[in-house]
Design a protein around this motif. Structure first.
Motif, PDB file in Angstrom:
ATOM      1  N   GLU A 175      -0.110   0.864   5.942  1.00 37.25           N
ATOM      2  CA  GLU A 175      -0.318   1.719   4.771  1.00 37.25           C
ATOM      3  C   GLU A 175       0.500   3.004   4.854  1.00 37.25           C
ATOM      4  O   GLU A 175       0.085   4.048   4.344  1.00 37.25           O
ATOM      5  N   GLU A 176       1.680   2.966   5.499  1.00 37.08           N
ATOM      6  CA  GLU A 176       2.450   4.190   5.672  1.00 37.08           C
ATOM      7  C   GLU A 176       2.878   4.800   4.347  1.00 37.08           C
ATOM      8  O   GLU A 176       3.116   6.014   4.271  1.00 37.08           O
ATOM      9  N   GLN A 177       2.989   4.004   3.297  1.00 37.47           N
ATOM     10  CA  GLN A 177       3.398   4.539   1.999  1.00 37.47           C
ATOM     11  C   GLN A 177       2.257   5.276   1.308  1.00 37.47           C
ATOM     12  O   GLN A 177       2.466   6.312   0.692  1.00 37.47           O
ATOM     13  N   MET A 178       1.050   4.736   1.387  1.00 39.20           N
ATOM     14  CA  MET A 178      -0.066   5.276   0.611  1.00 39.20           C
ATOM     15  C   MET A 178      -0.932   6.262   1.398  1.00 39.20           C
ATOM     16  O   MET A 178      -1.521   7.174   0.827  1.00 39.20           O
TER      17      MET A 178
ATOM     18  N   ASP B  58     -10.201   3.711   0.429  1.00 36.25           N
ATOM     19  CA  ASP B  58      -9.055   2.900   0.811  1.00 36.25           C
ATOM     20  C   ASP B  58      -7.808   3.776   0.758  1.00 36.25           C
ATOM     21  O   ASP B  58      -7.794   4.828   0.102  1.00 36.25           O
ATOM     22  N   ALA B  59      -6.750   3.326   1.413  1.00 32.11           N
ATOM     23  CA  ALA B  59      -5.530   4.128   1.476  1.00 32.11           C
ATOM     24  C   ALA B  59      -4.902   4.335   0.102  1.00 32.11           C
ATOM     25  O   ALA B  59      -4.169   5.308  -0.097  1.00 32.11           O
ATOM     26  N   ASP B  60      -5.182   3.430  -0.845  1.00 34.37           N
ATOM     27  CA  ASP B  60      -4.606   3.572  -2.183  1.00 34.37           C
ATOM     28  C   ASP B  60      -5.514   4.346  -3.126  1.00 34.37           C
ATOM     29  O   ASP B  60      -5.354   4.287  -4.338  1.00 34.37           O
ATOM     30  N   GLU B  61      -6.475   5.088  -2.557  1.00 34.15           N
ATOM     31  CA  GLU B  61      -7.382   5.920  -3.348  1.00 34.15           C
ATOM     32  C   GLU B  61      -7.177   7.386  -2.979  1.00 34.15           C
ATOM     33  O   GLU B  61      -7.010   7.710  -1.797  1.00 34.15           O
ATOM     34  N   VAL B  62      -7.229   8.249  -3.972  1.00 29.31           N
ATOM     35  CA  VAL B  62      -6.924   9.664  -3.762  1.00 29.31           C
ATOM     36  C   VAL B  62      -8.005  10.515  -4.425  1.00 29.31           C
ATOM     37  O   VAL B  62      -8.273  10.372  -5.625  1.00 29.31           O
TER      38      VAL B  62
ATOM     39  N   ILE C  10     -12.058  10.070  -8.085  1.00 34.61           N
ATOM     40  CA  ILE C  10     -10.998   9.534  -7.248  1.00 34.61           C
ATOM     41  C   ILE C  10     -10.080   8.682  -8.123  1.00 34.61           C
ATOM     42  O   ILE C  10     -10.515   8.087  -9.111  1.00 34.61           O
ATOM     43  N   ALA C  11      -8.810   8.657  -7.757  1.00 39.76           N
ATOM     44  CA  ALA C  11      -7.825   7.826  -8.456  1.00 39.76           C
ATOM     45  C   ALA C  11      -7.470   6.652  -7.562  1.00 39.76           C
ATOM     46  O   ALA C  11      -7.250   6.818  -6.354  1.00 39.76           O
ATOM     47  N   HIS C  12      -7.420   5.469  -8.154  1.00 34.33           N
ATOM     48  CA  HIS C  12      -7.153   4.235  -7.407  1.00 34.33           C
ATOM     49  C   HIS C  12      -5.845   3.632  -7.906  1.00 34.33           C
ATOM     50  O   HIS C  12      -5.702   3.342  -9.088  1.00 34.33           O
TER      51      HIS C  12
ATOM     52  N   VAL D 184       2.191  -2.153  -6.206  1.00 33.84           N
ATOM     53  CA  VAL D 184       1.368  -2.132  -5.002  1.00 33.84           C
ATOM     54  C   VAL D 184       0.854  -3.536  -4.692  1.00 33.84           C
ATOM     55  O   VAL D 184       0.889  -4.009  -3.557  1.00 33.84           O
ATOM     56  N   ARG D 185       0.367  -4.232  -5.721  1.00 31.42           N
ATOM     57  CA  ARG D 185      -0.140  -5.590  -5.506  1.00 31.42           C
ATOM     58  C   ARG D 185       0.975  -6.519  -5.046  1.00 31.42           C
ATOM     59  O   ARG D 185       0.779  -7.368  -4.180  1.00 31.42           O
TER      60      ARG D 185
END
Length: 821
Positions: A198-201, A267-271, A352-354, A361-362
């Motif tokens: 998950e280095e990108q997210m 999750d890593a894709d959540e902010v 949170i934003a997903h 991403v998928r």
């Protein structure tokens, strides 16, 4: 008017005395209490309330106390006045005794306040209601109770009986409890995550969440990139755990390692939204709750186009050993939480934003196939549940297999209907929406329409379904019905968040659909007005960029002004620039389109679809070198790779050294171009190198050969065109069809004499409809109206159904129309 209660509603059948009431479940305990109260056994009722302290589980203890207090308050409605007063005293005193041990319980504060209110201990009630509201301003019952309390205060002078003897003591105790009722302080929050590659997210996720938490626990399941290093840079404790195919197992390992009083998992894709850091911290003080839902916005579709859906996501809960996940994928924890206690699990406004549903991403993480594999394994290992079928259907839909999606979603719906749970099920609204969409995409339109109508009977506020109905009507050619439904969406507005609904279903999405209908009808001004509203009110919805550009250009706005208008959007990333570029290119504004593509790619150099579109536009303008350079930047194994390789070959062969052409051919083979196309480009490369091409090319070469010739003519490269054109004769394409293809190319590029020559040759010795029609078009372009009419009339004599000939005659009215008709 009675005051509003909070608590459980009891079944009113009253059993006889129980041998061991202390061990009864809460509902049965409440019914037992009703029997005691109706027999006037107040001391036994009080003893029953005190015995709840013996229950070891604090949540079950509180549930039992609420059931007993609720039973007491409800029984007063049918008890004699004297007995009712005694019950109110018992409820007030015992509730305050519990609150003296744990004052921060808003639901219980409200119930104690109700009992005091009924005893005319108004100061006590005021203090208790106020404390409940300070702790939880989302309790509507408390606000209404305070309003009624104010009315009773105004009526104090009309009260005839003196206050009950217990009121002074109750008031003192109530004020003490209310003063102690406050949020907890000093509690800690652990962020728990599971990650892999998950280095990108990951950096964005941790940067947003770190200020809100006291520790970060990361379980890594086998990363091969910098994920672990990045996590440690943010101070995370990293646990390396071999992936076993179960998300629940990995999550539970992270929870067991957490030391905080509370857990938030992401999750890593959540902010986490930056403005909500303090809100998240504040949740830790609300110890009367056990878990919180956060407001999650999931971004969908292509990167940055602004499509999203909003739902409530259960992500924060107390760190207790019993709160653990189950299921391999789409793991669940709600079943372990005390949902049986009113208010223990509640909603918050923390956002949170997903980003995990975005197409890129998928695709990058191959999520759909991975998820489907895990869900199939779960189906083999455990019971078949509606939730499992719902998740399978959702993953099939994301993978584009709409028939399989419809089957799984229908199975989930059938199971919920059989159990009578459809209306109450938390995932039923998105289930019904996705089922309707899957049926629509599978072209099962009548069935989709029927399910949509059924869904709205159950969930009348679900705007997403009405929007789907509009799209179904439009697909069936019922434009008037579609317009009616889209307008209804606008009247309804977006569906409630609890439905997990699509953002914009009641605002910009139906307006976009209406605008596209107007554009199809040539009503550019009406489309422009609708899309301008979208830009003004929802500048983050970037999918409007392409249609709005089209509407502006069609309404006579110059390209430069159209682009300036589009800058009102929040930003124009690659996907939006691509849409704008497409619209400009379709309108013939090539230079403006190229600029938009380049601007987009400056910010998103890895957007290969946009780069391929740019290289194609450069190729069409005869900018062979730049077209080849851009095409080479698209990886051969990218979905856009085959198209980029065709562009590179067209731009390279015969212009650049033979080695470059060979490298381009090698890339095309890696991209998986069809064999016939590779043979065509190989024959072209041979001609360009001065070698002899194959004597015979397969018929499958012809389509790509025609495209290459058209490209060279459009780009003004007559020399390469002349070298390539003879290859047409080496294909099995009949001579008549070869001449037609060449004539059409010449006509499209203004080479009228060449077009006429090909059609004249085709008309010898016997003219056919296509040749006569072609000659009529050439004559029209030359301004030779009479000749054009003659040729068109001749075409109609050979084919009475030749629509283009009739249209040409209509443009050039004369006596031949009637004769030909």
């Amino acid at each position: 008017m009675p005051l509003r209660l909070t608590g459980s509603t009891l079944t009113q059948s009253v059993p006889g005395p129980a041998s061991d009431p202390a061990g009864l479940p809460a509902d049965a305990l409440g019914r037992h209490a009703l029997g005691l109260l109706r027999r006037g056994e107040l001391d036994a009722y009080r003893g029953l309330l005190r015995s709840t302290d013996e229950r070891p589980d604090p949540q079950r203890r509180f549930e039992a106390a609420l059931a007993l207090i609720d039973a007491g308050l409800r029984e007063t409605r049918q008890a004699s006045e004297g007995l009712a007063v005694r019950i109110f005293v018992a409820v007030a005193e015992e509730a305050l005794a519990i609150l003296e041990r744990e004052p921060s319980e808003p639901v219980l504060l409200n119930l104690a306040g109700v009992a005091c209110y009924e005893l005319w201990a108004l100061d006590a009630a005021q203090a208790l209601f106020g404390a409940a509201l300070r702790l939880d301003d989302g309790l509507p019952e408390v606000r209404r109770n305070l309003a009624q309390l104010a009315g009773r205060r105004r009526a104090v002078g009309r009260r005839r009986r003196p206050p009950h003897a217990a009121v002074p003591a109750l008031t003192r105790r109530a004020h003490a409890v209310a003063g102690a009722a406050r949020p907890a302080t000093g509690l800690t929050l652990s962020l728990c995550m599971i990650v892999r590659d998950e280095e990108q997210m990951l950096p964005r996720c941790l940067a947003a969440a770190a200020p809100a938490v006291n520790e970060i626990v990361v379980v890594d399941t086998g990363s091969t990139d910098r994920t672990i290093e990045i996590a440690r840079e943010f101070g995370a404790r990293v646990i390396e755990h071999e992936w076993t195919g179960s998300f629940s197992e990995a999550r539970n390992i992270s929870f067991e390692a957490a030391t905080g009083d509370w857990i938030v998992y992401l999750d890593a894709d959540e902010v986490l939204e930056p403005d909500d850091v303090e809100k998240l911290r504040a949740l830790t003080g609300k110890t009367w709750h056990e878990a919180f839902y956060l407001v999650e916005t999931s971004w969908l579709g292509e990167d940055g186009d602004g499509a999203s859906m909003v739902n409530n996501a259960l992500r924060v809960f107390r760190n207790r050993p019993s709160y653990r996940f189950k299921d391999r994928l789409h793991e669940q924890i709600l079943h372990t939480l005390p949902t049986y206690v009113p208010g223990r699990v509640t909603h918050s406004s923390v956002r949170i934003a997903h980003y995990g549903y975005l197409g890129s991403v998928r695709t990058a993480k191959e999520k759909s196939q991975r998820n489907l594999e895990l869900l199939r394994r779960q189906a083999q290992e455990g019971p078949q549940t509606a939730f499992l079928h719902f998740n399978l259907g959702s993953e099939y839909a994301a993978a584009g297999d709409h028939a399989a999606a419809a089957a799984e979603l229908q199975a989930a719906r059938s199971m919920l209907l059989a159990d009578g749970d459809l209306e109450a099920c938390h995932f039923a609204p998105p289930l019904m929406t996705r089922l309707v969409m899957a049926l629509r995409f599978a072209n099962r339109l009548p069935e989709a329409r029927r399910v949509a109508a059924e869904s709205l009977r159950i969930f009348p506020e679900l705007t997403d379904i009405v929007l789907a109905q509009g799209r179904i009507a439009q697909a069936l050619g019922e434009d008037a019905k579609a317009i009616e439904l889209y307008r209804r969406c606008i009247e309804m507005g977006d569906a409630p968040v609890r439905y997990g609904a699509m953002v914009g279903s009641g605002t910009f999405l139906p307006r976009l659909a209406l605008a596209e209908l107007h554009l199809q009808r040539g009503e550019a001004a009406a489309a422009r007005e609708l899309l301008s509203w979208c830009v003004e009110h929802h500048p983050g919805f970037l999918a409007v960029a392409g249609p709005y550009t089209t509407a502006l250009l069609a309404d006579g706005v110059p390209p430069a002004e159209a682009v300036t208008e589009l800058e009102r959007l929040d930003r124009l990333p690659a996907i939006a620039r691509l849409q704008v570029g497409n619209a400009l290119a379709a309108a013939g504004e090539r230079e403006a389109a190229v600029r938009q593509y380049r601007l987009g790619l400056d910010g998103s150099p890895g957007h290969h679809r946009a780069r391929t579109a740019l290289s194609e536009l450069l190729l069409a303008g005869g900018e062979w070198g730049p077209a080849a350079e851009e095409a080479r930047l698209v990886p051969a194994d990218d979905p856009s790779g085959p198209g980029a390789c065709r562009i590179e070959l067209c731009a390279t062969i015969g212009r650049e050294p033979a080695d470059d052409a060979e490298r381009a051919l090698a890339r095309a083979r890696d991209a998986g171009l069809p064999r016939a196309e590779l043979e065509m480009f190989g024959a072209w490369a041979a001609v360009a190198a001065g070698s002899m091409p194959p004597a015979q090319l397969p018929l499958g070469c012809a389509p790509m050969l025609v495209v290459a010739l058209e490209t060279l003519l459009r780009g003004g490269d007559g020399e390469r065109f002349a070298a390539l054109a003879p290859l047409l004769e080496r294909t099995p394409l009949p001579e008549r069809d070869r001449r037609e293809a060449l004539a059409q190319m010449y006509l499209a590029n203004g080479l009228l004499a060449h077009a006429a020559r090909e059609w004249m040759a085709a008309a010898t010795p016997a003219p056919d409809t296509r040749a006569l029609l072609g000659l009529a078009l050439v004559a029209e372009r030359h301004g030779m109206a009479q000749d054009a009419r003659n040729f068109a009339a001749g075409a109609l004599e050979l084919d009475r159904e030749c629509g283009p000939a009739r249209e040409l005659l209509a443009r050039l009215p004369g006596p031949e129309i009637a004769a030909a008709a």
